[in-house]
Design a protein around this motif. Structure first.
Motif, PDB file in Angstrom:
ATOM      1  N   ASP A  98       0.836  -1.197   0.000  1.00 33.97           N
ATOM      2  CA  ASP A  98       0.000   0.000   0.000  1.00 33.97           C
ATOM      3  C   ASP A  98       0.872   1.249   0.000  1.00 33.97           C
ATOM      4  O   ASP A  98       2.086   1.196   0.218  1.00 33.97           O
ATOM      5  CB  ASP A  98      -0.924   0.016   1.222  1.00 33.97           C
ATOM      6  CG  ASP A  98      -2.141  -0.873   1.019  1.00 33.97           C
ATOM      7  OD1 ASP A  98      -2.223  -1.497  -0.052  1.00 33.97           O
ATOM      8  OD2 ASP A  98      -2.985  -0.946   1.923  1.00 33.97           O
ATOM      9  N   THR A  99       0.236   2.379  -0.203  1.00 32.67           N
ATOM     10  CA  THR A  99       0.912   3.668  -0.124  1.00 32.67           C
ATOM     11  C   THR A  99       0.724   4.238   1.276  1.00 32.67           C
ATOM     12  O   THR A  99      -0.409   4.368   1.756  1.00 32.67           O
ATOM     13  CB  THR A  99       0.351   4.643  -1.169  1.00 32.67           C
ATOM     14  OG1 THR A  99       0.620   4.122  -2.475  1.00 32.67           O
ATOM     15  CG2 THR A  99       1.006   6.014  -1.044  1.00 32.67           C
ATOM     16  N   PHE A 100       1.843   4.542   1.943  1.00 32.27           N
ATOM     17  CA  PHE A 100       1.786   5.158   3.273  1.00 32.27           C
ATOM     18  C   PHE A 100       1.695   6.668   3.111  1.00 32.27           C
ATOM     19  O   PHE A 100       2.483   7.279   2.386  1.00 32.27           O
ATOM     20  CB  PHE A 100       3.029   4.802   4.080  1.00 32.27           C
ATOM     21  CG  PHE A 100       3.151   5.577   5.371  1.00 32.27           C
ATOM     22  CD1 PHE A 100       2.356   5.271   6.461  1.00 32.27           C
ATOM     23  CD2 PHE A 100       4.036   6.646   5.469  1.00 32.27           C
ATOM     24  CE1 PHE A 100       2.451   5.989   7.640  1.00 32.27           C
ATOM     25  CE2 PHE A 100       4.142   7.373   6.640  1.00 32.27           C
ATOM     26  CZ  PHE A 100       3.347   7.047   7.734  1.00 32.27           C
ATOM     27  N   ARG A 101       0.743   7.272   3.788  1.00 25.41           N
ATOM     28  CA  ARG A 101       0.543   8.713   3.705  1.00 25.41           C
ATOM     29  C   ARG A 101       0.457   9.300   5.111  1.00 25.41           C
ATOM     30  O   ARG A 101      -0.121   8.678   6.008  1.00 25.41           O
ATOM     31  CB  ARG A 101      -0.726   9.067   2.933  1.00 25.41           C
ATOM     32  CG  ARG A 101      -0.664   8.733   1.447  1.00 25.41           C
ATOM     33  CD  ARG A 101      -1.928   9.185   0.729  1.00 25.41           C
ATOM     34  NE  ARG A 101      -1.858   8.970  -0.710  1.00 25.41           N
ATOM     35  CZ  ARG A 101      -2.193   7.860  -1.321  1.00 25.41           C
ATOM     36  NH1 ARG A 101      -2.642   6.831  -0.597  1.00 25.41           N
ATOM     37  NH2 ARG A 101      -2.091   7.742  -2.633  1.00 25.41           N
ATOM     38  N   ALA A 102       1.046  10.463   5.273  1.00 28.67           N
ATOM     39  CA  ALA A 102       0.975  11.186   6.541  1.00 28.67           C
ATOM     40  C   ALA A 102       0.877  12.671   6.235  1.00 28.67           C
ATOM     41  O   ALA A 102       1.493  13.166   5.283  1.00 28.67           O
ATOM     42  CB  ALA A 102       2.201  10.903   7.411  1.00 28.67           C
ATOM     43  N   THR A 103       0.082  13.364   7.039  1.00 33.54           N
ATOM     44  CA  THR A 103      -0.097  14.804   6.883  1.00 33.54           C
ATOM     45  C   THR A 103       0.486  15.506   8.102  1.00 33.54           C
ATOM     46  O   THR A 103       0.121  15.194   9.240  1.00 33.54           O
ATOM     47  CB  THR A 103      -1.588  15.164   6.738  1.00 33.54           C
ATOM     48  OG1 THR A 103      -2.110  14.510   5.568  1.00 33.54           O
ATOM     49  CG2 THR A 103      -1.774  16.659   6.573  1.00 33.54           C
ATOM     50  N   VAL A 122       4.571  -0.154  11.078  1.00 32.70           N
ATOM     51  CA  VAL A 122       4.752  -1.603  10.965  1.00 32.70           C
ATOM     52  C   VAL A 122       4.063  -2.067   9.687  1.00 32.70           C
ATOM     53  O   VAL A 122       2.858  -1.858   9.498  1.00 32.70           O
ATOM     54  CB  VAL A 122       4.158  -2.329  12.184  1.00 32.70           C
ATOM     55  CG1 VAL A 122       4.345  -3.842  12.050  1.00 32.70           C
ATOM     56  CG2 VAL A 122       4.814  -1.817  13.467  1.00 32.70           C
ATOM     57  N   VAL A 123       4.830  -2.664   8.799  1.00 38.43           N
ATOM     58  CA  VAL A 123       4.313  -3.131   7.511  1.00 38.43           C
ATOM     59  C   VAL A 123       4.026  -4.627   7.622  1.00 38.43           C
ATOM     60  O   VAL A 123       4.927  -5.424   7.915  1.00 38.43           O
ATOM     61  CB  VAL A 123       5.321  -2.848   6.385  1.00 38.43           C
ATOM     62  CG1 VAL A 123       4.785  -3.371   5.058  1.00 38.43           C
ATOM     63  CG2 VAL A 123       5.598  -1.349   6.288  1.00 38.43           C
ATOM     64  N   LEU A 124       2.755  -4.981   7.393  1.00 37.10           N
ATOM     65  CA  LEU A 124       2.315  -6.367   7.488  1.00 37.10           C
ATOM     66  C   LEU A 124       1.593  -6.749   6.204  1.00 37.10           C
ATOM     67  O   LEU A 124       1.095  -5.874   5.484  1.00 37.10           O
ATOM     68  CB  LEU A 124       1.375  -6.554   8.685  1.00 37.10           C
ATOM     69  CG  LEU A 124       1.966  -6.264  10.070  1.00 37.10           C
ATOM     70  CD1 LEU A 124       0.869  -6.320  11.118  1.00 37.10           C
ATOM     71  CD2 LEU A 124       3.073  -7.251  10.397  1.00 37.10           C
ATOM     72  N   PRO A 125       1.504  -8.024   5.915  1.00 35.44           N
ATOM     73  CA  PRO A 125       0.740  -8.431   4.720  1.00 35.44           C
ATOM     74  C   PRO A 125      -0.740  -8.117   4.903  1.00 35.44           C
ATOM     75  O   PRO A 125      -1.312  -8.347   5.974  1.00 35.44           O
ATOM     76  CB  PRO A 125       1.001  -9.944   4.625  1.00 35.44           C
ATOM     77  CG  PRO A 125       1.394 -10.353   6.012  1.00 35.44           C
ATOM     78  CD  PRO A 125       2.106  -9.172   6.606  1.00 35.44           C
ATOM     79  N   VAL A 131       4.951   0.399   0.085  1.00 27.75           N
ATOM     80  CA  VAL A 131       5.877   0.097   1.177  1.00 27.75           C
ATOM     81  C   VAL A 131       6.052  -1.414   1.284  1.00 27.75           C
ATOM     82  O   VAL A 131       5.103  -2.188   1.102  1.00 27.75           O
ATOM     83  CB  VAL A 131       5.366   0.683   2.511  1.00 27.75           C
ATOM     84  CG1 VAL A 131       5.384   2.191   2.472  1.00 27.75           C
ATOM     85  CG2 VAL A 131       3.958   0.183   2.825  1.00 27.75           C
ATOM     86  N   GLN A 132       7.298  -1.822   1.595  1.00 31.50           N
ATOM     87  CA  GLN A 132       7.615  -3.245   1.651  1.00 31.50           C
ATOM     88  C   GLN A 132       8.159  -3.684   2.999  1.00 31.50           C
ATOM     89  O   GLN A 132       8.117  -4.874   3.311  1.00 31.50           O
ATOM     90  CB  GLN A 132       8.636  -3.591   0.553  1.00 31.50           C
ATOM     91  CG  GLN A 132       8.137  -3.372  -0.858  1.00 31.50           C
ATOM     92  CD  GLN A 132       6.945  -4.255  -1.199  1.00 31.50           C
ATOM     93  OE1 GLN A 132       6.897  -5.424  -0.809  1.00 31.50           O
ATOM     94  NE2 GLN A 132       5.975  -3.704  -1.910  1.00 31.50           N
TER      95      GLN A 132
END
Length: 715
Positions: free
Chosen positions: A218-223, A287-290, A266-267
Motif C-alpha cells: 500500500d501507499t503510506f501517507r501522513a499529513t 509496521v508493515v504487514l501483509p 511500502v515493503q
C-alpha cells in the motif's frame, strides 16, 4: 632670607588655585566613574540581548556553545569595566593635567597656568628659576585665572549621554524581563548551561499513532500540520529495518499550512519523524504487514428445477468470482484468504446500495482455520458483490475486487406462425388450420389460441389451450409444433363475419413469472364463395402474365448466349468490358430464377387457400400442386445457368470458355421449355376452371330451383 620669603609668598599665592584644581580633579573622577559605569551597564545589556538573540535564533544550541557565549559576554563586560571604569579611576590626575584641561577651555591664558604650575613646583630650586620671577608669574596668573570658573572646563555631556543610554537599555531589559519572565528564566537557565527549552515558534502535529499498521504494497501517507510560524520546508526522516535512512523534503499543500508525506508500495517496517523550523516530532513506528486478500473464489450453482440443468458438483466447484447464471439460481460463493481472518462479510449490490449477506467464516482444507469465507446469494438481476475482510493482524483489504453478477436471460419463447402467416379471406365452408412452432431455451409450458368471432355487433371470445391433440411433443420440451383448426361451418360463419385470433406461448420460468410471447393479431374475413373464387382466378391470371414476361426475358438471355458463343468463344482472351458483360448476363439469369421462386410461393398459397376453402376438388388441387412443383424445379435451374455464365467470364482458356457458353445455351433451352410448359398448363387450367365455374353455377341454379319448388325463398 629674601629668597625664602619669596618662595613662601609664591606658595601661599598659588595655594587657592591648587585647591580649585582639586575640585576639578574630583569632578573628573566622578565623570570617569559615571562614564565607566554607564559603559559597563550598556555593554552588559547588549551582551545579554545578543546572547538571547543567538540562543533564540539557533535551534537547539548545544550547551558548550551556550557556555562559550556566556564567556564571551562576561569577557566583553569585564573588558569594558577594566577599560572604562577601573583603569580611569586608578589613573593619577596631576596638576599639569588639570592645568592643560583648563587652558583648553580658556585659550586666553596662553600657557600661563601650566607654566605657573610647573614653575611654582620648581620655585624652591633657586638654581633653576628665579623665585621673584616665578612669584610675579604666579601673581599675574592668579590675577587672570582668579575670576575663571574652572568647573566649566569639565563637561558632563558625553558621560551623561552614555549613562542615560545605558539606563534606558537597562530599563528596557527590566521591562522585557517583567513582561516575559518565562523567556527570561529560560534564557538565564540556558545561559548557564541549563536544559530548559525555548518556546517553539513552529509546532508540528502529525495524524499518526505511535505505532501505525500499513499493508505491504500500500501507499503510506501522513499529513504534517504546522502551527505558528510556517517554515520554508518540513522534512521527514525515515529509517528502515534494512538500515537505510532517507531524508525527504515534503510537499506543501497549496494554500494550506500542511505538508504531505507519501511513500508508495511500502515493503518493510520503518521509523519516521518530522522536523521543520524549530520543532521536531517524536519518533513514529510504521509496521508493515501483509494485507488480507481473497486469493481464490469458488462457486457452486444450484439452478432452478424447471431448467433441468445439473447443479455444480461440490467436489468440482467453478473457479473464478464472476457469476453468470439464470434468474432464480442460488450461488454459493467461497472465498479463500491469504492470511487468517478475524472477520469478514460479503456485500451484494452497486456502490452505496450494498447489502450484507449472511456469511460464515470457516476452515480451508489447504490453508487452515479462518481462511474460508462463505455466503449464498440468489441471482435476480445484474449486480456485483465484494468480499470485505479483516485479518487477525487488524488490517483490512483496502481495494477488494468487485465481482460481477450477470443474469443469463431466460428468453421468452420464440413463436413462429407457419400457416397462415397473413390475414386471409375465407369462405363459410373453409377450415383454416393454424400451424405454429414454439421454441424456448429451457422448455415450453403452454401454447394457446385465443380467437374472437365478430358477427355484426356480436363478439364471441374463445380460448383454446393446446394439449397433446394439438402438439407434436410434450410440454417441457424445448421445441413444440402445434396445429389447431378453425372450422367456419362449426363457427356458423357467414359472409361479412370476421375471425381474429392470436397465438400465445409461455415457458417454464417460475421467478418472477413465466415469459410469454404473443403473435400479432391475424384476421380471417369471411366472404362468399364466388368472391373467393374470383380472387383466386385473378391471382392465377397474374401468375400467367408473369410467366409470359419471364419467357420473354429468358428468350432474350438465350439470344445473348448465342451472341456470346459467336463473338466471345473464338477470342483467346476477353477484355474487361466483355467479362463485365458476361457477369451482367449471369445476374439477369439469377433474377429470372428469383422471380420464378416468388411465383412458386404465390402458387403454393393459392393451393393452400383452395384446400382450406374447398374451392376445387382433389384432382384440381393436384394439378395446381404439380404446377407449383414444376415452378420450383425450373427456378432451381436458373442459378445453375447463371453460374455457367460466370464461369465463362472467368475461364482462363478459350476452349474452357467455349464449353461453358455452350453448356449455358443447353441449360437455358431447358428453362425455356419448362416455362413454355408451365404457361400452357396455366392456359389449360383457366379453361378447366371456367368449365368448373360454369358447372358450379348450374348446380347453384339447380339448388335454387329445388328450394323454390319446396317453397323456400331464394337468397
Amino acid at each position: 632670607m629674601a629668597e625664602t620669603t619669596a618662595r613662601e609668598s609664591t606658595a601661599s599665592t598659588f595655594a587657592p588655585l591648587l585647591t580649585r584644581f582639586g575640585e576639578v580633579r574630583s569632578k573628573v573622577r566622578l565623570l570617569f566613574a559615571l562614564h565607566g559605569a554607564g559603559m559597563v551597564l550598556g555593554v552588559a545589556c547588549i551582551a545579554a540581548a545578543v546572547s538571547l538573540l543567538i540562543d533564540w535564533s539557533i535551534i537547539d544550541l548545544p550547551v558548550p556553545v551556550r557556555l562559550v557565549i556566556l564567556l564571551l559576554c562576561a569577557s566583553a563586560v569585564g573588558y569594558t569595566a577594566m577599560r572604562y571604569l577601573v583603569y580611569p579611576l586608578r589613573r593619577r590626575i596631576s596638576d599639569d593635567d588639570i592645568a592643560v584641561c583648563i587652558e583648553r577651555a580658556y585659550p586666553d591664558l596662553r600657557d600661563r597656568l601650566i607654566s605657573s604650575v610647573q614653575l611654582s613646583r620648581e620655585a624652591e630650586n633657586a638654581m633653576v628659576n628665579s623665585p621673584v620671577l616665578v612669584r610675579m608669574l604666579v601673581t599675574e596668573t592668579m590675577g587672570v585665572a582668579g575670576g575663571l570658573d574652572f568647573s566649566a572646563t569639565v563637561s558632563p555631556g558625553a558621560p551623561l549621554r552614555i549613562v542615560i543610554a545605558s539606563v534606558v537599555l537597562f530599563l528596557g531589559t527590566v521591562v522585557y524581563a517583567a513582561l516575559y519572565p518565562d523567556v527570561t528564566a529560560i534564557w538565564l537557565n540556558r545561559l548557564f548551561g541549563g536544559s530548559a527549552r525555548w518556546p517553539k515558534k513552529t509546532s508540528l502535529s502529525v495524524d499518526l499513532q505511535d505505532e501505525t499498521l500499513v499493508a505491504r504494497g500500500d501507499t503510506f501517507r501522513a499529513t504534517v500540520r504546522v502551527g505558528g510560524k510556517i517554515p520554508t520546508r518540513v522534512s521527514a526522516v525515515t529509517s528502515y529495518e534494512s538500515g537505510a535512512i532517507i531524508r525527504e523534503v515534503l510537499d506543501r499543500a497549496e494554500g494550506k499550512s500542511e505538508f504531505q508525506l507519501s511513500i508508495p508500495r511500502v515493503q518493510e517496517s520503518f521509523g519516521v519523524y518530522f522536523e521543520g523550523g524549530d520543532d521536531r516530532t517524536r519518533d513514529f513506528k510504521v509496521v508493515v504487514l501483509p494485507a488480507p486478500r481473497i486469493d481464490r473464489v469458488c462457486l457452486l450453482y444450484t439452478f432452478p428445477k424447471y431448467m433441468g440443468l445439473a447443479h455444480t458438483n461440490p467436489d468440482v466447484p467453478v473457479e473464478g468470482g464472476n457469476i453468470k447464471a439464470p434468474i432464480g439460481t442460488v450461488v454459493k460463493v467461497m472465498g479463500t484468504s491469504n492470511i487468517p481472518l478475524e472477520s469478514g462479510r460479503v456485500l451484494i449490490g452497486r456502490h452505496d446500495q450494498e447489502q450484507a449477506l449472511p456469511t460464515t467464516l470457516g476452515k480451508d482444507l489447504e490453508k487452515g482455520e479462518g481462511h474460508l469465507l462463505v455466503a449464498s446469494l440468489e441471482i435476480m438481476s445484474d449486480t456485483e458483490y465484494v468480499f470485505q475482510v479483516t485479518a487477525t493482524n487488524k488490517l483490512t483489504c483496502r481495494d477488494p475486487v468487485r465481482y460481477q453478477v450477470r443474469v443469463i436471460a431466460d428468453n421468452a419463447p420464440v413463436l413462429k406462425v407457419l400457416e397462415p402467416n397473413a390475414d386471409k379471406m375465407v369462405t363459410p365452408e373453409a377450415t383454416v388450420v393454424v400451424k405454429t412452432q414454439v421454441s424456448d431455451d429451457f422448455g415450453v409450458s403452454q401454447v394457446s389460441l385465443a380467437y374472437t368471432h365478430a358477427s355484426g355487433e356480436t363478439k364471441v371470445e374463445t380460448r383454446v389451450n393446446y394439449d397433446s391433440s394439438h402438439n407434436d411433443a410434450k410440454y417441457g420440451e424445448k421445441t413444440i409444433g402445434s396445429e389447431c383448426a378453425l372450422d367456419m361451418p362449426l363457427l356458423a360463419a357467414k359472409p361479412g363475419d370476421s375471425i381474429s385470433y392470436i397465438i400465445e406461448a409461455r415457458d417454464n420460468r417460475d421467478k418472477p413469472e413465466p415469459n410469454m410471447t404473443a403473435s400479432r393479431v391475424y384476421v380471417l374475413t369471411v366472404v362468399a364463395r364466388d368472391q373467393m373464387q374470383r380472387l383466386a382466378e385473378e391471382r392465377q391470371q397474374r401468375i400467367r402474365e408473369e410467366l409470359r414476361r419471364l419467357i420473354e426475358a429468358q428468350k432474350s438471355e438465350r439470344k445473348n448466349t448465342d451472341q456470346y458463343d459467336m463473338l466471345l468463344s473464338p477470342k483467346p482472351e476477353l477484355e474487361p468490358s466483355e467479362r463485365q458483360m458476361l457477369q451482367s448476363s449471369a445476374a439477369a439469369q439469377r433474377q429470372i430464377g428469383q422471380r420464378l421462386e416468388r411465383l412458386s410461393r404465390e402458387m403454393a398459397e393459392i393451393v393452400s387457400d383452395a384446400v382450406a376453402n374447398k374451392l376445387w376438388d382433389l384432382p384440381a388441387q393436384e394439378r395446381l400442386g404439380a404446377m407449383q412443383k414444376k415452378m420450383i424445379d425450373t427456378a432451381a435451374k436458373c442459378p445453375e445457368a447463371a453460374n455457367m455464365v460466370a464461369q465463362a467470364a472467368m475461364a482462363p482458356a478459350q476452349e474452357e470458355r467455349a464449353d461453358s457458353i455452350s453448356a449455358v445455351g443447353v441449360k437455358q433451352d431447358e428453362i425455356l421449355a419448362d416455362l413454355g410448359e408451365l404457361y400452357g398448363q396455366m392456359e389449360e387450367w383457366e379453361d378447366y376452371a371456367d368449365i368448373v365455374r360454369q358447372m358450379r353455377e348450374l348446380l347453384d341454379r339447380h339448388r335454387e330451383m329445388m328450394r323454390a319448388i319446396e317453397g323456400q325463398q331464394p337468397k
